[in-house]
Design a protein around this motif. Structure first.
Motif, PDB file in Angstrom:
ATOM      1  N   LEU A   1      40.132  72.395  32.120  1.00 23.98           N
ATOM      2  CA  LEU A   1      40.277  73.666  32.757  1.00 23.98           C
ATOM      3  C   LEU A   1      40.756  73.354  34.229  1.00 23.98           C
ATOM      4  O   LEU A   1      40.610  72.406  34.955  1.00 23.98           O
ATOM      5  CB  LEU A   1      39.129  74.340  32.691  1.00 23.98           C
ATOM      6  CG  LEU A   1      38.572  74.737  31.120  1.00 23.98           C
ATOM      7  CD1 LEU A   1      37.187  75.079  31.158  1.00 23.98           C
ATOM      8  CD2 LEU A   1      39.497  75.578  30.469  1.00 23.98           C
ATOM      9  N   PHE A   2      40.999  74.297  34.827  1.00 23.54           N
ATOM     10  CA  PHE A   2      41.191  74.557  36.444  1.00 23.54           C
ATOM     11  C   PHE A   2      39.947  74.995  37.006  1.00 23.54           C
ATOM     12  O   PHE A   2      39.631  76.087  37.017  1.00 23.54           O
ATOM     13  CB  PHE A   2      42.313  75.509  36.915  1.00 23.54           C
ATOM     14  CG  PHE A   2      43.540  75.394  35.831  1.00 23.54           C
ATOM     15  CD1 PHE A   2      44.385  74.297  36.015  1.00 23.54           C
ATOM     16  CD2 PHE A   2      44.002  76.340  35.034  1.00 23.54           C
ATOM     17  CE1 PHE A   2      45.685  74.135  35.502  1.00 23.54           C
ATOM     18  CE2 PHE A   2      45.079  76.248  34.113  1.00 23.54           C
ATOM     19  CZ  PHE A   2      45.937  75.074  34.561  1.00 23.54           C
ATOM     20  N   ASN A   3      39.090  73.906  37.154  1.00 19.69           N
ATOM     21  CA  ASN A   3      37.753  73.962  37.776  1.00 19.69           C
ATOM     22  C   ASN A   3      37.558  74.800  38.952  1.00 19.69           C
ATOM     23  O   ASN A   3      36.445  75.561  39.071  1.00 19.69           O
ATOM     24  CB  ASN A   3      37.048  72.703  37.744  1.00 19.69           C
ATOM     25  CG  ASN A   3      36.797  72.218  36.567  1.00 19.69           C
ATOM     26  OD1 ASN A   3      36.420  72.875  35.237  1.00 19.69           O
ATOM     27  ND2 ASN A   3      36.967  70.837  36.248  1.00 19.69           N
ATOM     28  N   SER A   4      38.348  74.931  39.733  1.00 21.80           N
ATOM     29  CA  SER A   4      37.892  75.515  40.987  1.00 21.80           C
ATOM     30  C   SER A   4      38.708  76.649  41.187  1.00 21.80           C
ATOM     31  O   SER A   4      38.836  77.432  42.081  1.00 21.80           O
ATOM     32  CB  SER A   4      38.279  74.598  42.148  1.00 21.80           C
ATOM     33  OG  SER A   4      39.620  74.204  42.489  1.00 21.80           O
ATOM     34  N   LEU A   5      39.325  77.079  40.166  1.00 25.28           N
ATOM     35  CA  LEU A   5      39.881  78.549  40.366  1.00 25.28           C
ATOM     36  C   LEU A   5      38.966  79.585  39.317  1.00 25.28           C
ATOM     37  O   LEU A   5      38.360  78.880  38.560  1.00 25.28           O
ATOM     38  CB  LEU A   5      41.359  78.513  39.613  1.00 25.28           C
ATOM     39  CG  LEU A   5      42.489  77.488  39.938  1.00 25.28           C
ATOM     40  CD1 LEU A   5      43.601  77.630  39.320  1.00 25.28           C
ATOM     41  CD2 LEU A   5      42.594  77.477  41.435  1.00 25.28           C
TER      42      LEU A   5
ATOM     43  N   VAL B   1      49.127  74.806  42.465  1.00 28.72           N
ATOM     44  CA  VAL B   1      47.681  74.677  42.511  1.00 28.72           C
ATOM     45  C   VAL B   1      47.360  74.245  41.146  1.00 28.72           C
ATOM     46  O   VAL B   1      46.473  73.545  41.041  1.00 28.72           O
ATOM     47  CB  VAL B   1      47.170  76.104  42.996  1.00 28.72           C
ATOM     48  CG1 VAL B   1      45.722  75.817  43.012  1.00 28.72           C
ATOM     49  CG2 VAL B   1      47.670  76.211  44.341  1.00 28.72           C
ATOM     50  N   GLY B   2      47.845  74.764  39.951  1.00 25.76           N
ATOM     51  CA  GLY B   2      47.272  74.410  38.828  1.00 25.76           C
ATOM     52  C   GLY B   2      47.575  72.870  38.372  1.00 25.76           C
ATOM     53  O   GLY B   2      46.758  72.331  37.887  1.00 25.76           O
TER      54      GLY B   2
ATOM     55  N   ARG C   1      47.765  70.767  40.643  1.00 26.60           N
ATOM     56  CA  ARG C   1      46.907  69.907  41.333  1.00 26.60           C
ATOM     57  C   ARG C   1      45.451  69.724  40.737  1.00 26.60           C
ATOM     58  O   ARG C   1      44.841  68.897  40.891  1.00 26.60           O
ATOM     59  CB  ARG C   1      46.629  70.691  42.789  1.00 26.60           C
ATOM     60  CG  ARG C   1      45.920  69.734  43.616  1.00 26.60           C
ATOM     61  CD  ARG C   1      45.515  70.651  44.811  1.00 26.60           C
ATOM     62  NE  ARG C   1      44.886  71.680  44.475  1.00 26.60           N
ATOM     63  CZ  ARG C   1      44.655  72.780  45.320  1.00 26.60           C
ATOM     64  NH1 ARG C   1      45.101  73.048  46.560  1.00 26.60           N
ATOM     65  NH2 ARG C   1      43.529  73.795  45.026  1.00 26.60           N
ATOM     66  N   GLU C   2      45.410  71.118  40.147  1.00 24.72           N
ATOM     67  CA  GLU C   2      43.732  70.975  39.626  1.00 24.72           C
ATOM     68  C   GLU C   2      43.678  70.299  38.423  1.00 24.72           C
ATOM     69  O   GLU C   2      42.581  69.786  38.022  1.00 24.72           O
ATOM     70  CB  GLU C   2      43.519  72.520  39.505  1.00 24.72           C
ATOM     71  CG  GLU C   2      42.813  73.174  40.768  1.00 24.72           C
ATOM     72  CD  GLU C   2      41.833  72.820  41.405  1.00 24.72           C
ATOM     73  OE1 GLU C   2      40.739  72.846  40.497  1.00 24.72           O
ATOM     74  OE2 GLU C   2      41.470  72.428  42.468  1.00 24.72           O
ATOM     75  N   ASN C   3      44.809  70.537  37.647  1.00 22.25           N
ATOM     76  CA  ASN C   3      44.444  69.881  36.165  1.00 22.25           C
ATOM     77  C   ASN C   3      45.769  69.863  35.569  1.00 22.25           C
ATOM     78  O   ASN C   3      46.451  70.724  34.991  1.00 22.25           O
ATOM     79  CB  ASN C   3      43.712  70.559  35.383  1.00 22.25           C
ATOM     80  CG  ASN C   3      43.083  69.828  34.183  1.00 22.25           C
ATOM     81  OD1 ASN C   3      43.835  68.832  33.529  1.00 22.25           O
ATOM     82  ND2 ASN C   3      41.984  70.219  33.503  1.00 22.25           N
TER      83      ASN C   3
ATOM     84  N   LEU D   1      47.231  82.004  34.903  1.00 17.83           N
ATOM     85  CA  LEU D   1      48.454  80.860  34.955  1.00 17.83           C
ATOM     86  C   LEU D   1      48.900  80.735  33.630  1.00 17.83           C
ATOM     87  O   LEU D   1      50.179  80.649  33.637  1.00 17.83           O
ATOM     88  CB  LEU D   1      47.516  79.749  35.294  1.00 17.83           C
ATOM     89  CG  LEU D   1      47.362  79.289  36.704  1.00 17.83           C
ATOM     90  CD1 LEU D   1      46.654  77.880  37.025  1.00 17.83           C
ATOM     91  CD2 LEU D   1      48.794  78.979  37.496  1.00 17.83           C
TER      92      LEU D   1
END
Lengths: 352, 251
Positions: free
Chosen positions: B91-95, A221-222, A224-226, B103
């Motif tokens: 950053l991981f914006n939707s986390l 997921v990380g 996928r996110e960035n 992480l």
């Protein structure tokens, strides 16, 4: 009611443990681990539907087996598309390879034992995933779509031409499958097939749920996110993506193998582009990146397809298109998004 | 003087006729706070990208903690302790904020391949994440998605992630960029409280910040080191003054 109470108290203790009394109850919502309310509701409904079919739905056992197979296939694609953010329009290649692996092993080599057949199919699909994944993952976005499609078309045409081995356009007839554990023969009512696919589905779902909650699953997921940030925290992004590509391919292969075993036939359809598109639609319909969304999507899609094609054999695609348009317009996050909203409406406090 | 934790030898980068880094010799010792300054287009970002491995040099070497890492990819250098923050929030914006830090903690521990969850481990690592968030005053935001945070807070999440990786060398790429000067207080506090054995290289336009913290300043101009020295030396350097004329450099 008891169930939702439990969810509430669970999230309450979670917040207490972290020492923050802040707003949202779900700790892992961004990583698709929260919204556990919706997940539980869907899981319960699916289990109930499975049980009801088993007990009262004798005519639907074979359909049930097919639905379970579609669910596994959808899950494999959701892990790839929904979690890791890799796009594919060629996943049928792994499904089909799994099916042909079991079919060819049975017809040409006399390898009829079903469980080892599943493993063999998973391994061969995983291996193809490894080989093509290295190339596919060099690209992104449209490039990925193109490459996955290209590989799928290549394998489709190879299967089409290799008639002595695959049966070509006629398909591979007479796939013999030995009884499971040497005890349970595949019967014409489809009871063994239904239970067998349900059992495999159960194992796959358990595996997927655990995996997506693990550090490994969250790292996907990380990515996928960035991606840039993931690399900047020390992740070899390419390796991580390749690993999920292989896992996803292997799961798709297992699903295909189940189809070959339960229908005792393998056709070119199992490799067809249309199937790759369909499974992507299923994931979008259910809601990508949530596992239970893909599972629900697979059930709804399969049942709609079955009913509509019975009611209106010529134009059923029209009604399917209408359904999809409505879902996309009114529930952009898929069916599971609708369930989320429903849950939020029932528990206004929890929805912040 | 202790041995350098980060060193570049004759680091050079050119794109055809365009030279963006000119034979840069640079050392950074543990426990020092150094600033990298220079006008826009001076090659500060290029230098950082050469250090982290995003861009391969044309010639020269990068030595990190005694090892030649010139050929190593970004993630390998991170594993050796070279950690950066980004000028533009990455950053991981939707986390959630806590998830962002977790992480990083997981990857730092080599847990990123672990395919099964462990609730007890998870609880420990959560506590650790909140520990780091607490140091940055982000604790109340732990459960919020990053994109819900005001920009200034997001800047702090950048630093929280970096700290979770237990860096030996920390590259701060304009940590105060985009934050109104009235809100830089937290950043200053954070910088004051960094571990004493950490080597920090900060790229910053805010000269107040630079002269407040830097023990040493390197001035880059057109890809080459123009001057290097203590803040006093730099502030009184005529060449530097000429470059910064009108930009108001002051100690």
């Amino acid at each position: 009611m008891a169930r939702t109470e439990r969810v509430k108290s669970m999230s309450a203790t979670y917040n207490a443990a972290s020492g923050t009394g802040v707003s949202t109850p779900s700790t892992w919502r961004g990583l698709a681990m929260g919204r556990s309310g919706s997940d539980l509701v869907i899981a319960s409904l699916l289990v109930l539907a499975g049980l009801a079919t088993l007990l009262f739905g004798e005519p639907y056992w074979l359909l049930g087996a097919q639905v379970a197979i579609t669910m596994i296939f959808a899950l494999s694609v959701d892990l790839l598309v929904g979690f890791a953010g890799i796009v594919t329009l060629g996943h049928a290649v792994f499904f089909g390879l799994g099916a042909y692996t079991v079919g060819i092993a049975s017809v040409h080599l006399g390898w009829t034992e079903p469980l080892s057949g599943l493993l063999l199919a998973g391994a061969s699909a995983g291996l193809l995933g490894l080989g093509t994944g290295v190339l596919v993952l060099r690209t992104k976005g449209l490039g990925q779509l193109m490459l996955t499609m290209a590989f799928a078309s290549l394998v489709y045409e190879i299967a089409n031409r290799a008639k002595p081995v695959t049966g070509g356009a006629d398909g591979l007839q007479g796939v013999i499958v030995a009884p499971i554990f040497g005890l349970f023969d595949f019967d014409i009512f489809g009871l063994t097939a239904f239970l067998y696919t349900l059992a495999v589905l159960g194992i796959v779902v358990l595996f997927a749920v655990l995996m997506t909650r693990s550090p490994y699953g969250r790292s996907l997921v990380g990515i996928r996110e960035n991606r840039v940030r993931m690399q900047a925290i020390g992740t070899n992004v390419q390796q991580r993506l390749l690993s999920i590509y292989v896992v996803s391919a292997a799961l798709a292969g297992v699903a295909g193998a189940l189809l070959a075993q339960t229908s005792q036939f393998v056709g070119l359809n199992a490799l067809h582009f249309g199937l790759s598109g369909e499974v992507l639609i299923i994931v979008a319909l259910g809601g990508a990146g949530r596992l239970w969304g893909a599972l629900l999507g697979a059930v709804v899609f399969s049942l709609f397809k079955d009913r509509l094609s019975a009611l209106d054999p010529a134009y059923w695609y029209f009604w399917l298109g209408l359904l999809l348009a409505v879902i996309v317009l009114f529930a952009p996050k898929g069916l599971i998004g609708l369930v989320d909203r429903l849950m939020a409406a029932l528990h206004p406090k929890e929805a912040q | 003087m202790t041995a350098a934790i980060l060193e570049t030898r004759a680091l050079h980068k050119n794109y055809g006729a365009l030279t963006v880094a000119q034979n840069i010799n640079f050392t950074l010792e543990p426990g020092t706070f150094e600033a990298l300054i220079g006008p826009n287009g001076a090659g500060k970002s290029t230098f950082v990208n050469l250090l982290t491995g995003l861009v391969p040099p044309t010639s020269g070497t990068v030595i990190l903690d005694g090892a030649d890492v010139t050929a190593e990819p970004i993630e390998a250098r991170v594993k050796r302790g070279l950690v950066r923050t980004f000028q533009i929030n990455t950053l991981f914006n939707s986390l959630t904020v806590a998830e962002n830090v977790i992480l990083a903690l997981d990857e730092h521990r080599g847990q990123g391949w672990r395919p099964l969850p462990s609730p007890s481990r998870r609880r420990r690592i959560r506590e650790e994440a909140y520990d780091i968030l607490g140091r940055l005053g982000l604790e109340p935001w732990g459960n919020r998605e990053v994109k819900e945070l005001p920009y200034g807070r997001q800047r702090l999440v950048e630093i929280a992630i970096a700290l979770a990786l237990r860096p030996k060398v920390l590259l701060l790429d304009e940590p105060a960029a985009g934050i109104p000067s009235t809100e830089t207080g937290t950043i200053i506090e954070v910088l004051e409280n960094l571990a004493s054995d950490l080597a920090v290289l900060i790229i910053e336009h805010d000269m107040d910040l630079v002269f407040r913290f830097a023990q040493r300043i390197t001035v880059l101009v057109q890809g080459a080191v123009l001057a290097r020295g203590t803040p006093d030396e730099i502030a009184n350097n005529d060449e530097v003054k000429a470059v910064y004329l009108g930009e108001g450099i002051h100690a």
